[in-house]
Design an enzyme around this catalytic site. Sequence first.
Site, PDB file in Angstrom:
ATOM      1  N   TYR A 131       0.419  -0.899  -0.082  1.00  0.00           N
ATOM      2  CA  TYR A 131       0.353   0.222   0.235  1.00  0.00           C
ATOM      3  C   TYR A 131       0.443   0.820   0.129  1.00  0.00           C
ATOM      4  O   TYR A 131       0.619   2.234  -0.863  1.00  0.00           O
ATOM      5  CB  TYR A 131      -0.697   0.012   1.068  1.00  0.00           C
ATOM      6  CG  TYR A 131      -2.311   0.967   1.378  1.00  0.00           C
ATOM      7  CD1 TYR A 131      -2.942   0.709   0.515  1.00  0.00           C
ATOM      8  CD2 TYR A 131      -1.435   2.327   1.334  1.00  0.00           C
ATOM      9  CE1 TYR A 131      -4.142   1.592  -0.102  1.00  0.00           C
ATOM     10  CE2 TYR A 131      -2.406   3.347   1.161  1.00  0.00           C
ATOM     11  CZ  TYR A 131      -3.809   3.174   0.871  1.00  0.00           C
ATOM     12  OH  TYR A 131      -4.673   3.789   0.845  1.00  0.00           O
ATOM     13  N   PHE A 139      -7.452  20.902 -25.380  1.00  0.00           N
ATOM     14  CA  PHE A 139      -7.827  19.602 -25.116  1.00  0.00           C
ATOM     15  C   PHE A 139      -8.537  19.371 -24.027  1.00  0.00           C
ATOM     16  O   PHE A 139      -8.899  20.016 -23.509  1.00  0.00           O
ATOM     17  CB  PHE A 139      -6.739  18.600 -24.595  1.00  0.00           C
ATOM     18  CG  PHE A 139      -6.831  17.426 -24.641  1.00  0.00           C
ATOM     19  CD1 PHE A 139      -6.807  16.722 -26.042  1.00  0.00           C
ATOM     20  CD2 PHE A 139      -7.087  16.843 -24.089  1.00  0.00           C
ATOM     21  CE1 PHE A 139      -7.527  15.938 -26.282  1.00  0.00           C
ATOM     22  CE2 PHE A 139      -8.179  15.394 -23.517  1.00  0.00           C
ATOM     23  CZ  PHE A 139      -7.894  14.757 -25.301  1.00  0.00           C
ATOM     24  N   THR A 140      -9.922  18.580 -24.661  1.00  0.00           N
ATOM     25  CA  THR A 140     -10.979  18.176 -23.687  1.00  0.00           C
ATOM     26  C   THR A 140     -11.001  18.326 -22.633  1.00  0.00           C
ATOM     27  O   THR A 140     -11.690  19.494 -21.334  1.00  0.00           O
ATOM     28  CB  THR A 140     -11.351  17.544 -24.410  1.00  0.00           C
ATOM     29  OG1 THR A 140     -10.667  16.211 -24.089  1.00  0.00           O
ATOM     30  CG2 THR A 140     -12.564  17.026 -25.743  1.00  0.00           C
ATOM     31  N   ASP A 148       1.480  19.645 -20.613  1.00  0.00           N
ATOM     32  CA  ASP A 148       0.706  18.726 -20.585  1.00  0.00           C
ATOM     33  C   ASP A 148       2.117  18.089 -21.847  1.00  0.00           C
ATOM     34  O   ASP A 148       1.896  18.006 -22.981  1.00  0.00           O
ATOM     35  CB  ASP A 148      -0.086  18.454 -21.948  1.00  0.00           C
ATOM     36  CG  ASP A 148      -1.389  16.974 -22.379  1.00  0.00           C
ATOM     37  OD1 ASP A 148       0.041  16.727 -22.282  1.00  0.00           O
ATOM     38  OD2 ASP A 148      -1.982  17.916 -22.259  1.00  0.00           O
ATOM     39  N   LYS A 189      -0.513   6.753 -23.343  1.00  0.00           N
ATOM     40  CA  LYS A 189       0.299   7.290 -24.988  1.00  0.00           C
ATOM     41  C   LYS A 189       1.727   6.808 -25.310  1.00  0.00           C
ATOM     42  O   LYS A 189       1.791   5.760 -24.980  1.00  0.00           O
ATOM     43  CB  LYS A 189      -0.013   8.471 -25.170  1.00  0.00           C
ATOM     44  CG  LYS A 189      -1.531   8.976 -25.712  1.00  0.00           C
ATOM     45  CD  LYS A 189      -2.469   9.493 -24.082  1.00  0.00           C
ATOM     46  CE  LYS A 189      -3.722  10.227 -24.550  1.00  0.00           C
ATOM     47  NZ  LYS A 189      -4.520   9.989 -23.172  1.00  0.00           N
ATOM     48  N   ARG A 239     -13.251  14.393 -34.055  1.00  0.00           N
ATOM     49  CA  ARG A 239     -12.566  16.113 -32.998  1.00  0.00           C
ATOM     50  C   ARG A 239     -12.985  16.740 -34.149  1.00  0.00           C
ATOM     51  O   ARG A 239     -12.715  17.953 -34.599  1.00  0.00           O
ATOM     52  CB  ARG A 239     -11.403  16.014 -33.203  1.00  0.00           C
ATOM     53  CG  ARG A 239     -10.702  14.924 -32.635  1.00  0.00           C
ATOM     54  CD  ARG A 239     -10.614  14.636 -30.995  1.00  0.00           C
ATOM     55  NE  ARG A 239     -11.222  14.775 -30.512  1.00  0.00           N
ATOM     56  CZ  ARG A 239     -11.309  14.180 -29.062  1.00  0.00           C
ATOM     57  NH1 ARG A 239     -10.175  13.600 -28.452  1.00  0.00           N
ATOM     58  NH2 ARG A 239     -12.396  14.543 -28.046  1.00  0.00           N
ATOM     59  N   PHE A 285     -18.583  13.985 -26.592  1.00  0.00           N
ATOM     60  CA  PHE A 285     -18.209  13.061 -27.380  1.00  0.00           C
ATOM     61  C   PHE A 285     -18.408  11.708 -27.038  1.00  0.00           C
ATOM     62  O   PHE A 285     -18.418  11.045 -27.955  1.00  0.00           O
ATOM     63  CB  PHE A 285     -17.227  13.613 -28.177  1.00  0.00           C
ATOM     64  CG  PHE A 285     -15.949  13.730 -26.838  1.00  0.00           C
ATOM     65  CD1 PHE A 285     -16.046  15.257 -26.896  1.00  0.00           C
ATOM     66  CD2 PHE A 285     -15.158  12.644 -26.877  1.00  0.00           C
ATOM     67  CE1 PHE A 285     -15.421  14.507 -25.550  1.00  0.00           C
ATOM     68  CE2 PHE A 285     -14.329  13.271 -25.691  1.00  0.00           C
ATOM     69  CZ  PHE A 285     -14.055  14.416 -25.413  1.00  0.00           C
TER      70      PHE A 285
END
Length: 456
Positions: free
Chosen positions: A71, A123-124, A214, A257, A381, A448
Site C-alpha cells: 500500500y 484539449f477536451t 501537458d 500514450k 474531433r 462526445f
Amino acid sequence: KRSWAEPYKIKMVEPVKMTTREERQKAIEEAGFNTFLLRSEEVYIDLLTDSGTSAMSDRQWAGMMMGDEAYAGSRNFYHLEDAVRKYYGYKHIVPTHQGRAAEHIISQLMIKEGDFIPGNMYFTTTKLHQELAGGTFVDVIIDEAHDPESEHPFKADIDLNKLEELIKEKGADRIPYVSIATTVNMAGGQPISLSNLKEVRKLTEKYDIPIVHDMTRVAENAYFIKDREPGYADKSIPEIVKEICSLTDAATMSSKKDALVNIGGFLAVNDEELFDKARNMVVIYEGLHTYGGMAGRDMEALAIGISESVDYDHIRARVGQVIYLGEKLIQMGVPVVKPIGSHGVFLDAKKILPHLSQDQLPAQSLASAIYLDSGVRSMERGVVSAGRNPETGEHNYPKLELVRLTIPRRVYTQAHMDVVAESVEAVYENAKDIKGLKFVYEPEYLRFFQSRFEVL
Ligand code: F0G
C-alpha cells in the site's frame, strides 16, 4: 533510399473479428452512430485512440511480474520516480490513475474563480478541468494551427502577441499558468518548436507566470524537433525531451500514450510547496501518494515504458507509420490535415462532406461511414468534441472539423494501414451520399464520449 522497418518482432498475437456490412450496420445503429459506443469486438482495425492501446514490450511484461503491491512505499514507485527524474528532469511526481486526474489536481490547486488559462489550443479534459476550477481557457496558438492546409512545421507554436496581449488585458495575477501541450492533439498532432518555447519562457518569466506542460506526447514532439528544427539534428531524443521539460515548471502526463502503458499517469512538479499540496490532495481522489491509483506492477511497466519511449528507433518507427498512412491518403487525394501529425491522420471532414453544415455534424457522420465501410473505428474531433459554451449554452463551432485515425503504438502492420487507406478512399469517392446526423441524447460533460445520434 533504402527501406527500413520496425525495431521489433511480434511474439504474441490477438485475433480480431471480421464483420459483414449488415453486422456493422446493426452495430453502428445500436451505438447511436457514436464510435465510442461500439463494442471493441465489432471493430476490425481500431483507430479510435492511441490512448492505452499500445503493445507493451516483453521487458514491460516482465516488469509486471515484479510488482510490489505494498500500500505504501512500493519499490515500483521509486523506479518510476527515478525514470521521471532521469528522462524528464522534474523533481517530484504524484502518480495518478490517468492524465485527467493530474489535470484535476493541478487545476484545483492553481486556478481561482475568474482566472484565465492561455494555452496552445484546447484539449477536451484539460479545458473542462480548468473550467470546473473556475477558470476560462484562452487559445493563444498561432493562426496556422486552425488551417488544415497550412504546412507550417510547428503548428503548436504559441502566438507571442496573443499571449502578451492577454496578460496585459487581464493582468498577470489573473493568469495562474500558461498551459503548453507538446504535440497538440486537437490541431492534428502538431509539434511546438523549442525556439518558440524558449520565447514563451522569456515572456512568462517577465510576468512571473509559470508554465504547466501537458507532456502526454513529448517524445513524439521531440522527434519532430530533431527532424525539422535547425540546430537539433544531432541532438538525441532524450536530450531534446529533457530540454523541453526544463523550460516548464510542472507537467501532467497521460502515460497511456507516449509511455507505452495501458493505464496510468502522473503530475510532476518542481515547486516544493505545490508538491506538498498535490501530494496531500491525491490521497482524497486517487490513493496514497506512492501509488495514486496505479498498481505497483503498472508503475513498473511505466518506468520501463518511459525509457523505451525516447529510443530513437522506436519513435522514428512510431511516427513513421503515421506518416506512411498520411502520405498514402494524400496521394489518393483525400483532404487531410497537413503536415501529418505524430499520433494519427486527421481527415478534413468539412472538405470531404461540403454538402453538410457544421450543425449536421460532418465529422461524426464521416466516422460512422468509415466504420460501416470496413470496420475501421475512428473518432470525431469537431463540433461534437468542442461541446457547448458554458455561458450561452450554444455549440462551440471549431474551425477544424476532423475525423481522427489514431494509430496505437506497436500494434498494427503496414498492411493494416493499406486497408485503412483504401477504405477511406472508397468512402471519399461516395461522400456525396453520406447524410448528416443529429443529437438524440447529449450528456452534460465531454459529450462526445456518450452522445447518441440519428441519421437526418
Ligand atoms: N492531454 C492530452 C493531450 C490527451 O490527448 C489526453 C487524452 C489527455 C490529456 C487526458 O489523458 O485520457 O489519460 O485522462 N487523450 C485521449 C485521446 C483520450 O484519445 O486523445 P487521460
